[in-house]
Enzyme design. Sequence first.
Site, PDB file in Angstrom:
ATOM      1  N   ASP A   4     -34.767  31.133 -23.382  1.00 49.92           N
ATOM      2  CA  ASP A   4     -33.929  31.455 -22.220  1.00 49.92           C
ATOM      3  C   ASP A   4     -32.558  31.855 -22.740  1.00 49.92           C
ATOM      4  OD1 ASP A   4     -32.326  31.528 -19.984  1.00 49.92           O
ATOM      5  OD2 ASP A   4     -32.971  29.586 -19.196  1.00 49.92           O
ATOM      6  N   ARG A  30     -23.895  50.070  -8.082  1.00 51.76           N
ATOM      7  CA  ARG A  30     -24.148  49.325  -9.319  1.00 51.76           C
ATOM      8  C   ARG A  30     -22.841  48.701  -9.820  1.00 51.76           C
ATOM      9  NH1 ARG A  30     -28.472  49.358  -7.723  1.00 51.76           N
ATOM     10  NH2 ARG A  30     -30.376  50.294  -8.558  1.00 51.76           N
ATOM     11  N   ARG A  32     -32.293  61.819  -9.320  1.00 52.97           N
ATOM     12  CA  ARG A  32     -31.005  61.725 -10.018  1.00 52.97           C
ATOM     13  C   ARG A  32     -31.168  61.936 -11.527  1.00 52.97           C
ATOM     14  NH1 ARG A  32     -29.402  55.225  -9.618  1.00 52.97           N
ATOM     15  NH2 ARG A  32     -30.787  54.582 -11.296  1.00 52.97           N
ATOM     16  N   ARG A  62     -37.033  47.459  -7.556  1.00 50.57           N
ATOM     17  CA  ARG A  62     -35.848  48.100  -6.960  1.00 50.57           C
ATOM     18  C   ARG A  62     -36.252  49.221  -5.992  1.00 50.57           C
ATOM     19  NH1 ARG A  62     -34.097  46.786 -12.058  1.00 50.57           N
ATOM     20  NH2 ARG A  62     -34.495  48.764 -13.086  1.00 50.57           N
ATOM     21  N   LYS A  85     -22.649  46.208 -18.084  1.00 51.47           N
ATOM     22  CA  LYS A  85     -23.193  47.065 -19.154  1.00 51.47           C
ATOM     23  C   LYS A  85     -22.072  47.781 -19.926  1.00 51.47           C
ATOM     24  CE  LYS A  85     -27.621  46.165 -18.747  1.00 51.47           C
ATOM     25  NZ  LYS A  85     -28.344  45.431 -19.820  1.00 51.47           N
ATOM     26  N   PRO A 114     -41.435  46.984 -14.486  1.00 59.28           N
ATOM     27  CA  PRO A 114     -41.715  46.166 -13.289  1.00 59.28           C
ATOM     28  C   PRO A 114     -40.480  45.976 -12.411  1.00 59.28           C
ATOM     29  CG  PRO A 114     -42.874  45.272 -15.175  1.00 59.28           C
ATOM     30  CD  PRO A 114     -41.995  46.378 -15.711  1.00 59.28           C
ATOM     31  N   SER A 115     -39.311  45.748 -13.023  1.00 64.62           N
ATOM     32  CA  SER A 115     -38.138  45.517 -12.158  1.00 64.62           C
ATOM     33  C   SER A 115     -37.686  46.814 -11.489  1.00 64.62           C
ATOM     34  CB  SER A 115     -36.989  44.881 -12.945  1.00 64.62           C
ATOM     35  OG  SER A 115     -36.397  45.797 -13.817  1.00 64.62           O
ATOM     36  N   TYR A 161     -23.479  45.497 -12.040  1.00 66.07           N
ATOM     37  CA  TYR A 161     -24.335  45.915 -13.160  1.00 66.07           C
ATOM     38  C   TYR A 161     -23.580  46.828 -14.124  1.00 66.07           C
ATOM     39  CZ  TYR A 161     -28.399  47.846 -15.599  1.00 66.07           C
ATOM     40  OH  TYR A 161     -29.303  48.238 -16.555  1.00 66.07           O
TER      41      TYR A 161
END
Length: 254
Positions: free
Chosen positions: A64, A149, A214, A193, A156, A188-189, A152
């Site tokens: 983790d 975003r 995009r 979304r 990043k 998968p994520s 996020y």
Amino acid sequence: MTGRLTGKRALTTAAGQGIGRATALAMVREGAHVFATDINVEALDALKAEAEGLAGTLDAFVLDVRDDTSVSVGVDHAAPDILFNCAGFVHNGTVLDATDEDWAFAFDLNVQSMFRTIRAALPGMLDRGTGSIVNVSSAASSIIGAPSRFIYGTTKAAVIGLTKSVAVDYVRQGIRCNAICPGTVESPSWHDRVTAAGAATGDVDAARQAFIDRQPMGRVGTAEEIAALAVYLASDESAFTTGQTHVIDGGWSN
Ligand code: NAD
């Protein structure tokens, strides 16, 4: 046959699915001894089965990235020459949608996780005089502003600063540190979304198409395309490259 990563030990975070999974498998194919980690035990079991018979070897265990002890125990066990920092989470929304809790969670998972793993792995790399650290950032960062975003993109961008800082401090000691900045990649994520965006508008197909549109190439990327760049940056082929943001985004930021 000798692969590009034969003889190297690689620790990959978030290897259960998406880019992390594809990269763990690509590194095993290139002969590495991969320590594939995630918090999803079932995904790691499936990955271990898929890696059987490939050129290198793969050990899988739970790590983790939000837990200091989990990170230090896992990194000590792996003693990696290659560290692939892949764990990250996408928050959707603008500055006015963001909560303090979302912000703290994202900085912990997307940025402080890399501080933890690098702090744990670097002393061993310095002792051995060699190490390649590859951090997964995003085109949505200091490269471009992507709509909704806010948290996020901020995290990043921080990953890019972290990468450059580590690279400059250890450039004379055999350590390289680079960032990969993908555009939209099928995972998968990403499917989650798309589903969430479709639920908000009532049209999942239109939501998927908006993500695709995009990308100037008219398609999203594959995890394997990102993995190929990760293998290059991990390998000695990229020995003259450090502190760089390697954008791989289908022309999104062009
Ligand atoms: P994903 O989001 O589908 O999978 C993430 C993985 O991280 C899962 O296996 C999950 O179990 C694991 N994980 C979650 N919390 C964890 C923790 N605390 N410790 C360890 N593992 C944990 O994968 P993806 O979409 O390929 O994204 C991987 C990375 O690439 C992320 O950093 C993401 O921000 C970045 N990225 C993705 C895209 C994209 O479009 N998919 C684009 C640019 C950057």
